[in-house]
Design a protein around this motif. Structure first.
Motif, PDB file in Angstrom:
ATOM      1  N   SER A  89     -31.282   6.417  13.805  1.00 35.67           N
ATOM      2  CA  SER A  89     -29.249   5.999  13.610  1.00 35.67           C
ATOM      3  C   SER A  89     -29.291   6.498  14.688  1.00 35.67           C
ATOM      4  O   SER A  89     -29.291   7.065  15.976  1.00 35.67           O
ATOM      5  CB  SER A  89     -28.787   7.486  12.705  1.00 35.67           C
ATOM      6  OG  SER A  89     -27.459   7.259  12.803  1.00 35.67           O
ATOM      7  N   GLY A 125     -23.082   0.013  16.300  1.00 35.18           N
ATOM      8  CA  GLY A 125     -22.722   1.102  15.477  1.00 35.18           C
ATOM      9  C   GLY A 125     -22.917   2.759  16.620  1.00 35.18           C
ATOM     10  O   GLY A 125     -23.109   3.881  15.852  1.00 35.18           O
ATOM     11  N   GLU A 127     -22.165   5.032  19.001  1.00 34.02           N
ATOM     12  CA  GLU A 127     -20.765   5.930  18.846  1.00 34.02           C
ATOM     13  C   GLU A 127     -20.343   6.872  19.940  1.00 34.02           C
ATOM     14  O   GLU A 127     -19.851   7.176  20.120  1.00 34.02           O
ATOM     15  CB  GLU A 127     -20.268   6.875  17.421  1.00 34.02           C
ATOM     16  CG  GLU A 127     -19.596   5.930  16.325  1.00 34.02           C
ATOM     17  CD  GLU A 127     -18.791   5.358  16.578  1.00 34.02           C
ATOM     18  OE1 GLU A 127     -17.894   6.577  16.774  1.00 34.02           O
ATOM     19  OE2 GLU A 127     -18.263   4.686  15.424  1.00 34.02           O
TER      20      GLU A 127
END
Length: 461
Positions: A89, A125, A127
């Motif tokens: 992730s 994605g 951050e």
């Protein structure tokens, strides 16, 4: 749509076919008696001339290490990998600082690219990131929580007297300037470099893996708007060089035997600060090369990062020439530096020698035709292999840079032919760069034009 594996197999087939054809026509593979040189050079040309002719032929072998690295890099690894898939992730990725270094001459370009790169990171994605712009002159970067403008003071000096880009990069590492933690990562970009979602995913995978403190990936030049077709097609060789030599040395050996580029550089902060950019004048013209060699000497490891970034080729032939001249002079300073052990710069030094002797190697092509000399079959084969493979590098660079489906068959083939036609021009420019670089002042840093002049629209691909 062809699969990745099919594309790679077709590329390997084309490569081997071109090499076979070149060997047959050049005499590297003997098929009949006409393939052999029947001249006795010692009697025909004289002793001095014959010795010179054989020495010129042997100079070709200086390029063999690079050619072998490129050959195995382009064949052992899939040259057309699929879209990069995240292995974890993005939210779990360590903090990433995207650092852009500029003189501040092209403020609008930098501001535009910062915004584009920020949006690319967000679309992927990511951050936990910051974009830093390090500049000699204020550019008025809009305030944003994800951006930071660092203006290098005119009075700032490093301990060793580093100059140019190295000076700016070292300023960022000073305690009073640095805001990063030792385990954070830095992505170094030039002011014109554009991220892609593929490259961001590749960087995320690289930092999540965390096995190597340094990494680099592919840069392509035929993207969006092409300003100068001649220099862009000439740079197709650099695309092949990234996918061949650069990829092999990092994926297989994890060492920068032949150095690396100054953009699309990913480093872990503690390793970057240990190596540092404070390397005096010798490490200021090609600061990327000097940094890589020092990191290599200190035992750090490197890896190849999947996913490409976009840049522009020089807009003019003068800039193209100046760029090559600076690279040669910078690498010459690195190889001459006593701070880099010989064992670490051996292959780089051989590569530099092949570049410096390029005018002699070029003249050999003329003399070989006018004054043929008999050589052992192995020498003729290797010389044919080197010449044929270097020509294929331009073909591969175009295949990798241009999409057949987007460009169409006619335009795609025209680009391949165009790249081959740029070879003589590129050879002339490289020769001029060598001569100028050797006799000219060594400690200069020429910055190529980065924006299109008013009234001169770029050519759309």
């Amino acid at each position: 749509m062809l699969s990745s594996t099919t594309k790679h197999l077709l590329h390997c087939t084309l490569l081997l076919s071109m090499l076979l054809i070149f060997e047959l026509f050049s005499g590297g593979i003997k098929v009949n008696e006409n393939s052999f040189v029947a001249v006795d050079p010692w009697a025909e040309y004289g002793t001095v001339a014959t010795v010179i002719l054989y020495l010129l032929r042997l100079l070709t072998f200086l390029t063999l290490p690079q050619v072998l690295f490129n050959f195995f890099g382009l064949t052992l690894y899939n040259a057309f990998p699929e879209k990069v898939v995240l292995k974890g992730s993005p939210l779990l990725a360590p903090f990433i600082c995207i650092r852009v270094v500029t003189r501040g001459d092209y403020a609008e370009l930098v501001q535009s690219n910062v915004l584009r790169n920020m949006n690319t990171c967000l679309d992927t994605g990511l951050e936990n990131f910051l974009i830093e712009v390090v500049t000699d002159k204020p550019i008025g970067l809009p305030k944003h929580r994800r951006t930071r403008e660092i203006v290098v003071p005119r009075e700032y000096q490093t301990a060793s007297g580093a100059m140019f880009k190295a000076r700016a990069l070292q300023y960022c590492l000073e305690d009073r300037v640095n805001v990063l933690n030792s385990n954070d990562w830095v992505v170094h970009l030039d002011e014109e470099t554009l991220l892609t979602e593929n490259s961001v995913r590749g960087i995320i995978n690289f930092v999540l893996d965390g096995k190597h403190p340094f990494g680099q990936g592919l840069i392509t030049y035929a993207n969006e708007n092409v300003v100068n077709w001649l220099t862009t097609l000439a740079d197709s060789f650099r695309v092949a060089d990234d996918m061949g030599k650069l990829r092999l040395q990092f994926k297989l050996f994890h060492k920068p035997f032949f150095s690396w580029k100054g953009s699309y550089v990913v480093t872990q902060l503690h390793a970057e600060r240990t190596v540092s950019f404070d390397n005096g004048i010798d490490g200021s013209v090609a600061e990327d090369c000097f940094f890589a060699m020092r990191a290599f000497a200190e035992g750090y490891t490197f890896d190849f990062i999947e996913g490409e970034m976009y840049e522009k080729s020089p807009f003019t032939l003068v800039d193209f020439l100046q760029q090559r001249k600076r690279w040669l002079q910078g690498i010459l300073l690195v190889v001459r530096s006593p701070l880099i052990p010989l064992r670490n710069k051996l292959l780089l030094g051989i590569s530099l020698c092949s570049w410096i002797t390029m005018p002699l190697s070029t003249s050999n092509m003329v003399f070989a035709a006018l004054y043929p000399i008999p050589c052992p079959n192995l020498i003729d084969f290797v010389c044919g292999f080197i010449a044929g493979f270097n020509i294929y590098m331009y073909v591969f660079g175009v295949i990798k840079s241009f999409s057949l489906y987007r460009s169409g068959v006619v335009k795609f083939l025209a680009c391949v032919v165009g790249a081959l036609c740029t070879i003589p021009i590129n050879v002339v420019i490289e020769n001029v760069a060598v001569i100028w670089g050797l006799i000219g002042k060594k400690n200069k840093f020429y910055v190529v034009q980065k924006v299109v002049a008013a009234g001169r629209p770029p050519v759309t691909v």
